[in-house]
Design a protein around this motif. Structure first.
Motif, PDB file in Angstrom:
ATOM      1  N   ASN A  65       7.200 -34.037 -16.576  1.00 20.24           N
ATOM      2  CA  ASN A  65       7.719 -35.631 -16.282  1.00 20.24           C
ATOM      3  C   ASN A  65       8.531 -35.627 -14.957  1.00 20.24           C
ATOM      4  OD1 ASN A  65       7.392 -37.967 -18.257  1.00 20.24           O
ATOM      5  ND2 ASN A  65       7.048 -36.164 -19.499  1.00 20.24           N
ATOM      6  N   LEU A  66       8.883 -34.509 -14.708  1.00 28.20           N
ATOM      7  CA  LEU A  66       9.838 -34.624 -12.988  1.00 28.20           C
ATOM      8  C   LEU A  66       8.992 -34.475 -12.382  1.00 28.20           C
ATOM      9  CD1 LEU A  66      12.829 -32.282 -14.085  1.00 28.20           C
ATOM     10  CD2 LEU A  66      12.379 -35.111 -13.964  1.00 28.20           C
ATOM     11  N   GLU A  67       7.778 -33.901 -12.519  1.00 29.08           N
ATOM     12  CA  GLU A  67       6.885 -33.321 -10.736  1.00 29.08           C
ATOM     13  C   GLU A  67       6.307 -34.994 -10.843  1.00 29.08           C
ATOM     14  OE1 GLU A  67       5.795 -29.124 -12.572  1.00 29.08           O
ATOM     15  OE2 GLU A  67       4.561 -30.701 -12.803  1.00 29.08           O
ATOM     16  N   LEU A  68       5.571 -35.568 -11.829  1.00 30.29           N
ATOM     17  CA  LEU A  68       5.118 -37.290 -11.530  1.00 30.29           C
ATOM     18  C   LEU A  68       6.544 -38.206 -10.415  1.00 30.29           C
ATOM     19  CD1 LEU A  68       4.028 -38.593 -15.216  1.00 30.29           C
ATOM     20  CD2 LEU A  68       3.311 -37.326 -13.234  1.00 30.29           C
ATOM     21  N   GLY A  69       7.427 -38.044 -10.391  1.00 30.07           N
ATOM     22  CA  GLY A  69       8.408 -38.604  -9.538  1.00 30.07           C
ATOM     23  C   GLY A  69       8.833 -38.267  -8.331  1.00 30.07           C
ATOM     24  N   ALA A  70       8.458 -36.829  -7.840  1.00 28.94           N
ATOM     25  CA  ALA A  70       8.718 -36.483  -6.539  1.00 28.94           C
ATOM     26  C   ALA A  70       7.300 -37.438  -5.529  1.00 28.94           C
ATOM     27  CB  ALA A  70       7.666 -34.635  -6.513  1.00 28.94           C
ATOM     28  N   PHE A  71       7.801 -37.239  -4.371  1.00 33.22           N
ATOM     29  CA  PHE A  71       7.120 -38.552  -3.095  1.00 33.22           C
ATOM     30  C   PHE A  71       5.753 -37.490  -3.142  1.00 33.22           C
ATOM     31  CE2 PHE A  71      10.829 -38.686  -1.773  1.00 33.22           C
ATOM     32  CZ  PHE A  71      10.736 -39.954  -0.993  1.00 33.22           C
ATOM     33  N   THR A  72       3.910 -37.929  -3.463  1.00 30.89           N
ATOM     34  CA  THR A  72       3.436 -36.970  -3.771  1.00 30.89           C
ATOM     35  C   THR A  72       2.537 -36.294  -2.784  1.00 30.89           C
ATOM     36  OG1 THR A  72       2.575 -39.163  -2.091  1.00 30.89           O
ATOM     37  CG2 THR A  72       1.654 -39.506  -4.835  1.00 30.89           C
ATOM     38  N   ASN A  73       3.171 -36.349  -1.152  1.00 30.60           N
ATOM     39  CA  ASN A  73       3.137 -36.042   0.210  1.00 30.60           C
ATOM     40  C   ASN A  73       4.346 -34.150  -0.038  1.00 30.60           C
ATOM     41  OD1 ASN A  73       6.046 -36.655   0.781  1.00 30.60           O
ATOM     42  ND2 ASN A  73       5.310 -37.466   2.558  1.00 30.60           N
ATOM     43  N   LYS A  74       4.690 -33.901  -1.225  1.00 33.02           N
ATOM     44  CA  LYS A  74       5.991 -33.335  -1.129  1.00 33.02           C
ATOM     45  C   LYS A  74       5.002 -31.878  -1.579  1.00 33.02           C
ATOM     46  CE  LYS A  74       9.611 -33.992  -0.223  1.00 33.02           C
ATOM     47  NZ  LYS A  74       9.601 -34.159   1.522  1.00 33.02           N
ATOM     48  N   SER A  75       5.102 -30.793  -1.443  1.00 34.26           N
ATOM     49  CA  SER A  75       4.458 -29.202  -1.370  1.00 34.26           C
ATOM     50  C   SER A  75       5.122 -28.703  -3.057  1.00 34.26           C
ATOM     51  CB  SER A  75       4.728 -28.191  -1.053  1.00 34.26           C
ATOM     52  OG  SER A  75       5.933 -27.799  -0.997  1.00 34.26           O
ATOM     53  N   SER A  76       4.095 -27.699  -3.145  1.00 36.40           N
ATOM     54  CA  SER A  76       4.186 -27.686  -5.187  1.00 36.40           C
ATOM     55  C   SER A  76       5.109 -26.593  -5.126  1.00 36.40           C
ATOM     56  CB  SER A  76       3.414 -27.107  -6.134  1.00 36.40           C
ATOM     57  OG  SER A  76       2.851 -25.967  -5.117  1.00 36.40           O
ATOM     58  N   ALA A  77       5.755 -26.119  -4.573  1.00 34.47           N
ATOM     59  CA  ALA A  77       6.694 -25.406  -3.473  1.00 34.47           C
ATOM     60  C   ALA A  77       8.297 -26.418  -3.831  1.00 34.47           C
ATOM     61  CB  ALA A  77       7.240 -24.428  -2.666  1.00 34.47           C
ATOM     62  N   ASP A  78       8.196 -26.926  -2.789  1.00 34.36           N
ATOM     63  CA  ASP A  78       9.957 -28.488  -2.851  1.00 34.36           C
ATOM     64  C   ASP A  78       9.886 -28.671  -3.909  1.00 34.36           C
ATOM     65  OD1 ASP A  78       9.785 -27.567  -0.172  1.00 34.36           O
ATOM     66  OD2 ASP A  78       8.515 -29.131   0.776  1.00 34.36           O
ATOM     67  N   ILE A  79       8.999 -29.422  -4.951  1.00 33.71           N
ATOM     68  CA  ILE A  79       9.145 -29.965  -6.281  1.00 33.71           C
ATOM     69  C   ILE A  79       9.699 -29.229  -6.922  1.00 33.71           C
ATOM     70  CG2 ILE A  79       7.681 -30.892  -7.846  1.00 33.71           C
ATOM     71  CD1 ILE A  79       5.554 -31.933  -6.170  1.00 33.71           C
ATOM     72  N   ALA A  80       9.856 -27.709  -7.083  1.00 31.57           N
ATOM     73  CA  ALA A  80       9.753 -26.667  -7.479  1.00 31.57           C
ATOM     74  C   ALA A  80      11.419 -26.391  -7.355  1.00 31.57           C
ATOM     75  CB  ALA A  80       9.225 -25.585  -7.848  1.00 31.57           C
ATOM     76  N   LYS A  81      11.661 -26.540  -6.087  1.00 32.85           N
ATOM     77  CA  LYS A  81      12.078 -26.291  -5.630  1.00 32.85           C
ATOM     78  C   LYS A  81      13.785 -27.108  -6.198  1.00 32.85           C
ATOM     79  CE  LYS A  81      14.432 -25.637  -0.818  1.00 32.85           C
ATOM     80  NZ  LYS A  81      13.822 -25.384   0.202  1.00 32.85           N
ATOM     81  N   ARG A  82      13.614 -28.765  -5.962  1.00 34.16           N
ATOM     82  CA  ARG A  82      14.035 -30.255  -6.119  1.00 34.16           C
ATOM     83  C   ARG A  82      14.077 -29.688  -8.230  1.00 34.16           C
ATOM     84  NH1 ARG A  82      17.406 -33.176  -3.865  1.00 34.16           N
ATOM     85  NH2 ARG A  82      17.543 -35.900  -5.066  1.00 34.16           N
ATOM     86  N   ILE A  83      13.502 -29.918  -8.482  1.00 31.44           N
ATOM     87  CA  ILE A  83      14.009 -29.155  -9.773  1.00 31.44           C
ATOM     88  C   ILE A  83      14.490 -28.794 -10.416  1.00 31.44           C
ATOM     89  CG2 ILE A  83      12.462 -28.789 -12.220  1.00 31.44           C
ATOM     90  CD1 ILE A  83       9.671 -29.913 -11.418  1.00 31.44           C
ATOM     91  N   GLY A  84      14.470 -27.290  -9.763  1.00 29.65           N
ATOM     92  CA  GLY A  84      16.293 -26.142  -9.870  1.00 29.65           C
ATOM     93  C   GLY A  84      17.463 -27.040  -9.381  1.00 29.65           C
ATOM     94  N   ARG A  85      17.081 -27.982  -8.507  1.00 26.22           N
ATOM     95  CA  ARG A  85      18.765 -28.444  -8.214  1.00 26.22           C
ATOM     96  C   ARG A  85      18.844 -29.064  -9.105  1.00 26.22           C
ATOM     97  NH1 ARG A  85      22.162 -30.072  -6.263  1.00 26.22           N
ATOM     98  NH2 ARG A  85      22.772 -31.599  -4.939  1.00 26.22           N
ATOM     99  N   LEU A  86      18.226 -29.849  -9.346  1.00 24.96           N
ATOM    100  CA  LEU A  86      18.053 -31.052 -10.831  1.00 24.96           C
ATOM    101  C   LEU A  86      19.247 -30.385 -11.940  1.00 24.96           C
ATOM    102  CD1 LEU A  86      15.976 -34.158  -9.238  1.00 24.96           C
ATOM    103  CD2 LEU A  86      18.372 -34.310  -9.553  1.00 24.96           C
ATOM    104  N   ALA A  87      17.824 -29.182 -12.551  1.00 27.53           N
ATOM    105  CA  ALA A  87      18.194 -28.375 -13.757  1.00 27.53           C
ATOM    106  C   ALA A  87      19.743 -27.841 -13.133  1.00 27.53           C
ATOM    107  CB  ALA A  87      17.084 -27.273 -13.675  1.00 27.53           C
ATOM    108  N   GLU A  88      20.241 -27.421 -12.393  1.00 25.54           N
ATOM    109  CA  GLU A  88      21.401 -27.190 -12.075  1.00 25.54           C
ATOM    110  C   GLU A  88      22.758 -28.541 -12.270  1.00 25.54           C
ATOM    111  OE1 GLU A  88      22.226 -25.505  -8.490  1.00 25.54           O
ATOM    112  OE2 GLU A  88      20.379 -23.415  -9.063  1.00 25.54           O
ATOM    113  N   LEU A  89      21.527 -29.745 -12.015  1.00 32.74           N
ATOM    114  CA  LEU A  89      23.590 -31.383 -12.298  1.00 32.74           C
ATOM    115  C   LEU A  89      23.391 -31.434 -13.794  1.00 32.74           C
ATOM    116  CD1 LEU A  89      21.658 -33.154  -8.784  1.00 32.74           C
ATOM    117  CD2 LEU A  89      24.288 -32.564  -9.774  1.00 32.74           C
TER     118      LEU A  89
END
Ligand SMILES: Nc1ncnc2c1ncn2[C@@H]1O[C@H](COP(=O)(O)OP(=O)(O)OP(=O)(O)O)[C@@H](O)[C@H]1O
Ligand SMILES: [Mg+2]
Length: 243
Positions: A97-121
């Motif tokens: 579900n979180l992946e669906l909120g990412a920009f379509t032009n982001k790499s999967s590594a960037d998306i995983a990083k973003r999810i990791g950051r939100l998981a900390e928050l």
């Protein structure tokens, strides 16, 4: 980032849902948008978010015209809508579900990083990334909807009734998270709410929408007066009475 909606009109067939609604925010505050059922609150938010095309009026971001832009373009410009009713995919994992909120032009590594950051928050959700989102409580699902909105790194978040379907005890928790996003991450918030006391407590500024028009925009405190609030909700603009 300054957002201005000016004199918006929106029609659904013969329903004239927005009748010259205007609303603005400096993008630093929490702005509560309240009003009775069917007043047009969701229509206003969805029009800013690019889901509905106004028949007239203007939406600008820092003076740049985004009226009628598609939802993706509005997200790219820094404004993300978290729609009424959460709209999570229950059979998908929280992470999906979180992946669906990412920009379509982001790499999967960037998306995983973003999810990791939100998981900390949001550690409570961070510990549940790989379970089905339907297994979460209403409050947790609302946090996931907020997190999904944050995936695109918005400057302004438009939140449509985040307290709906959330247990009363948890509503305060949602409020704390919204305040944290504003105060700590510097994200501007427009908060649509039916839960008026909750919204007024959280807000730096409040606006009232009735019958497709904003008839109050100012400090929230005066609206704690129940009579005044009722007049704004149901009686149009109150005449100033002697205090
Ligand atoms: N997609 C649509 N098609 C037709 N009419 C619509 C549509 N969306 C909203 N409306 C109508 O427009 C008006 C404003 O609705 P809107 O959902 O914006 O109100 P609201 O203030 O968000 O209400 P609520 O507090 O119930 O969420 C209502 O009369 C509603 O029936
Ligand atoms: Mg609504």
């Amino acid at each position: 980032m300054r957002l201005e909606a000016e004199n918006l009109h929106v029609h659904f067939g013969h329903v004239h849902a927005l009748r010259g609604a205007s609303l603005s925010t400096d993008g630093r505050e929490i702005l509560a948008l309240i009003g009775p059922n069917g007043a047009g609150k969701s229509t206003l938010l969805n029009s800013i978010g690019g889901l509905y095309k106004p028949s007239s009026g203007k939406v600008t971001l820092d003076g740049h015209d985004i009226t009628g832009a598609n939802p993706r373009a509005v997200v790219d410009a820094g404004v993300t809508l978290v729609p009424q009713g959460r709209r999570l995919f229950g059979s998908m994992s929280v992470r999906e579900n979180l992946e669906l909120g990412a920009f379509t032009n982001k790499s999967s590594a960037d998306i995983a990083k973003r999810i990791g950051r939100l998981a900390e928050l949001f550690p409570e959700i961070g510990a549940r990334l790989d379970i089905r989102s339907s297994a979460l409580s209403g409050g947790q699902q609302q946090i996931v909807a907020l997190m999904r909105g944050l995936m695109s790194d918005p400057k302004i978040l438009l939140l449509d009734e985040p307290s709906i379907g959330v247990a009363p005890m948890i509503v305060q928790r949602i409020g704390q998270e919204i305040r944290r996003l504003n105060r700590e991450l510097g994200i501007g918030i427009i908060l649509v709410e039916q839960n008026v006391p909750f919204a007024l407590k959280l807000a730096d500024r409040a606006a009232i929408l009735t019958q497709g028009r904003v008839n109050y925009a100012g400090p929230p405190e005066p609206l704690n007066d129940h009579d005044l609030l009722t007049q704004y909700f149901f009686g149009g603009r109150p005449t100033h009475s002697a205090a």
